[in-house]
Enzyme design. Structure first.
Site, PDB file in Angstrom:
ATOM      1  CG  ASP A   1      -2.256   0.711   0.891  1.00  0.00           C
ATOM      2  OD1 ASP A   1      -2.708   0.639  -0.264  1.00  0.00           O
ATOM      3  OD2 ASP A   1      -2.829   1.351   1.799  1.00  0.00           O
TER       4      ASP A   1
ATOM      5  CD  GLU B   1       8.821   6.587   0.001  1.00  0.00           C
ATOM      6  OE1 GLU B   1       7.765   5.939  -0.184  1.00  0.00           O
ATOM      7  OE2 GLU B   1       8.847   7.784   0.347  1.00  0.00           O
TER       8      GLU B   1
ATOM      9  CD  GLU C   1       3.137  15.122  19.516  1.00  0.00           C
ATOM     10  OE1 GLU C   1       4.042  15.094  20.367  1.00  0.00           O
ATOM     11  OE2 GLU C   1       2.983  14.254  18.645  1.00  0.00           O
TER      12      GLU C   1
ATOM     13  CE1 TYR D   1       3.385   7.402  17.881  1.00  0.00           C
ATOM     14  CE2 TYR D   1       2.854   8.819  19.746  1.00  0.00           C
ATOM     15  CZ  TYR D   1       2.772   8.529  18.395  1.00  0.00           C
ATOM     16  OH  TYR D   1       2.069   9.355  17.557  1.00  0.00           O
TER      17      TYR D   1
ATOM     18  CD  GLU E   1       0.356   7.824  14.746  1.00  0.00           C
ATOM     19  OE1 GLU E   1       1.405   8.465  14.946  1.00  0.00           O
ATOM     20  OE2 GLU E   1       0.003   7.421  13.621  1.00  0.00           O
TER      21      GLU E   1
ATOM     22  CE1 TYR F   1      -8.073   6.061  14.661  1.00  0.00           C
ATOM     23  CE2 TYR F   1      -7.192   3.957  15.367  1.00  0.00           C
ATOM     24  CZ  TYR F   1      -7.369   4.904  14.379  1.00  0.00           C
ATOM     25  OH  TYR F   1      -6.859   4.703  13.126  1.00  0.00           O
TER      26      TYR F   1
ATOM     27  CG  HIS G   1       3.651  11.752   2.590  1.00  0.00           C
ATOM     28  ND1 HIS G   1       4.669  12.090   1.741  1.00  0.00           N
ATOM     29  CD2 HIS G   1       3.361  10.451   2.299  1.00  0.00           C
ATOM     30  CE1 HIS G   1       4.979  11.054   0.973  1.00  0.00           C
ATOM     31  NE2 HIS G   1       4.195  10.054   1.299  1.00  0.00           N
TER      32      HIS G   1
ATOM     33  CE1 TYR H   1       1.457   7.397   1.272  1.00  0.00           C
ATOM     34  CE2 TYR H   1       0.279   9.268   2.192  1.00  0.00           C
ATOM     35  CZ  TYR H   1       0.996   8.104   2.367  1.00  0.00           C
ATOM     36  OH  TYR H   1       1.243   7.626   3.631  1.00  0.00           O
ATOM     37  NE  ARG H   2      -1.506   3.409   3.083  1.00  0.00           N
ATOM     38  CZ  ARG H   2      -0.835   3.042   4.161  1.00  0.00           C
ATOM     39  NH1 ARG H   2       0.035   3.865   4.704  1.00  0.00           N
ATOM     40  NH2 ARG H   2      -1.022   1.854   4.682  1.00  0.00           N
TER      41      ARG H   2
ATOM     42  NE  ARG I   1      -5.764  -3.031  -2.234  1.00  0.00           N
ATOM     43  CZ  ARG I   1      -4.547  -2.456  -2.283  1.00  0.00           C
ATOM     44  NH1 ARG I   1      -3.969  -2.248  -3.447  1.00  0.00           N
ATOM     45  NH2 ARG I   1      -3.937  -2.102  -1.178  1.00  0.00           N
TER      46      ARG I   1
END
Length: 515
Positions: free
Chosen positions: A166, A176, A285, A365, A378, A382, A434, A471-472, A510
């Site tokens: 992906d 990368e 953060e 982390y 990370e 959520y 990004h 990009y994704r 996809r």
């Protein structure tokens, strides 16, 4: 037997589907073919702002070998039933394990989880798709091999094959990931096995050391596509450096972002800073500190700038928090550290070292990721809002300060219009940048679901109008994002699909690719 409530494949009757399931059981075994809806539930647990039913699988098959993958594809090709391959299925925020379209059979490759080879001299590895980053890390620790790899965040439950396919990124100098892959094994839709690069040669011992082989390089067409099933991947590992020096530079104002990027870009291009530079906003953060939104904001609408300022003050978080590291000998790092100190002083930043950061969950982390240690830190994102809704927006721009402020202001305006907070970070590669935004919302609230969908849709189109390509993206927006890249690219992809998968069984839809 198939039930009336099951998501049958688009062009298959219940009888045809049951016949295919019987054939799949003969290949993989009864225990490794799932059709009962309660057992299918984990493969339909999405975080996107669309109904679960849109991405409901018809079944799941879990092969244990390349030979079983070949046999499964032959069964499904004959029946013309679509199949959606996954590795670990932890692509959270981008679609998780759910198929791109309702009624596809998920091919879960988690049982193919062997670390086939690690060469400590050449610093290479060959792994199967079910291998997780944590598994590879534990292997290197157990064997006492002084080798590091790059992993995304959060990474302990994800795997290198799926992330690389992906085109994900990480935080060491090898961040990368596709660039540092070397050699794939791919099962094509008709069951043929292709080994890319030097792997196409019988008895080759250079499969994991020379990427190109002879003739056209094919590896790239199997990333962000549906042209084959990747069953092995080579990857380059990084020798553990004698001296590793991670750091954070905190900045007090949002407007500082322009000078941060312009000051650090030359250091990235010159490889003074050899890893990707992460520039995380306050609200990225805060949840990992941890701080909850409800402590500073209640009611509808986006959190106010005043509340964000209070979070910074209460928890000593920067408006922007820059993460990078030096890798080398003590002597080279001592010399480069003076450059870092000068840049921080010249741009008004405050350096936080590893020693000063001890006990900070947010910094710890990050520092672990920069040495290739998987973690789940990370996931704190959520907890910011709750409700299980997350969809990642990730446009790319030039690594210029003017681009950052322009993008942030555009994103904040659109997010605020729909009642959502700006939870974002910039990641400076070599010359690219990004911009990753986590659109967090409550999936249990129908109004927030509608707002999140409309917000993401507006982000995609507004950024595309400014020339910023994503990009994704998640499976829910694959078609919309693919459309922003123009008709010629899509037509070439369609031709490749027709040549390699004429029955259109491999994950149709996809990345927006289908016949």
């Amino acid at each position: 037997m198939a039930t009336s409530s099951r998501a049958l494949p688009k062009y298959a009757s219940a009888a045809e589907f049951d016949k295919a399931i019987k054939a799949l059981r003969a290949v993989a075994g009864d225990a490794h073919v799932i059709v009962d809806e309660p057992q299918l539930a984990p493969y339909n647990k999405i975080m996107m702002p669309v109904p679960n039913e849109r991405h409901m699988p018809s079944a799941v098959v879990t092969p244990a070998s390349v030979e079983e993958v070949q046999a499964i594809l032959k069964v499904l090709n004959k029946a013309k039933i679509p199949v959606y391959p996954i590795s670990t299925g932890k692509n959270l925020g981008y679609g998780s394990a759910a198929p791109v379209q309702r009624g596809q059979v998920v091919m879960d490759l988690r049982r193919m989880n062997r670390i086939l080879e690690v060469d400590p001299d050449l610093c290479t590895a060959l792994v199967e798709p079910g291998v997780t980053y944590q598994q590879l890390y534990d292997y290197l620790q157990e064997k006492k091999l002084p080798l590091w790899f790059s992993c995304p965040a959060p990474s302990a439950i994800a795997g290198p094959v799926g992330n690389m396919v992906d085109r994900g990124v990480g935080y060491t100098p090898y961040g990368e990931h596709f660039l540092f892959s070397c050699g794939m094994e791919v099962v094509l839709a008709d069951g043929q096995v292709l080994r890319t690069g030097m792997g196409s040669m019988p008895n080759s011992n250079t499969w994991q050391v020379f990427k190109w082989g002879y003739g056209p390089t094919l590896d790239g067409i199997f990333t962000q596509s549906n042209f084959g099933v990747v069953t092995k991947m080579g990857m380059w590992l990084m020798p553990e450096p004698p001296d590793f020096r991670p750091f954070c530079i905190q900045y007090p104002d949002e407007a500082d972002i322009t000078k941060i990027v312009d000051a650090l870009r030359p250091l990235r291009i010159a490889m003074v800073i050899p890893n990707a530079v992460v520039i995380a906003h306050t609200l990225w953060e805060a949840p990992c500190t941890p701080v909850k939104r409800a402590d500073y904001h209640s009611g509808p609408g986006a959190i106010s700038d005043e509340a964000v300022a209070r979070i910074r003050k209460d928890h000593r978080i920067g408006a922007w928090n820059v993460y990078a590291a030096l890798y080398g000998t003590k002597e080279t790092n001592d010399a480069n550290w003076k450059i870092i100190e000068a840049v921080a002083a010249g741009t008004g930043g405050r350096i936080v070292t590893r020693e000063e950061a001890k006990g900070s969950k947010a910094l710890d982390y990050r520092f672990d990721l920069m040495r290739g240690k998987p973690n789940l830190g990370e996931f704190g994102l959520y907890n910011w809002r709750g409700g299980g809704g997350s969809i990642w927006f990730a446009p790319v721009s030039q690594a210029k300060g003017s681009e950052t402020l322009k993008q942030m202001q555009l994103a904040k305006r659109i997010l605020g219009k729909h009642g959502f907070d700006y939870v974002g970070e910039f990641i400076v590669g070599w010359r690219d940048m990004h911009h990753v935004i986590d659109l967090l919302y409550d999936r249990t609230d129908p109004e927030q679901m509608k707002a999140a969908y409309a917000c993401y849709d507006e982000l995609v189109h507004a950024f595309a109008e400014q020339g910023y390509g994503v990009y994704r993206t998640s499976t829910a927006f694959a078609e919309k994002v693919a459309a922003t890249y123009g008709p010629v690219k899509r037509e070439v992809e369609r031709r490749l699909k027709k040549a390699l998968d004429p029955n259109n069984i491999l994950a149709p839809g996809r990345c927006g690719i289908s016949l």
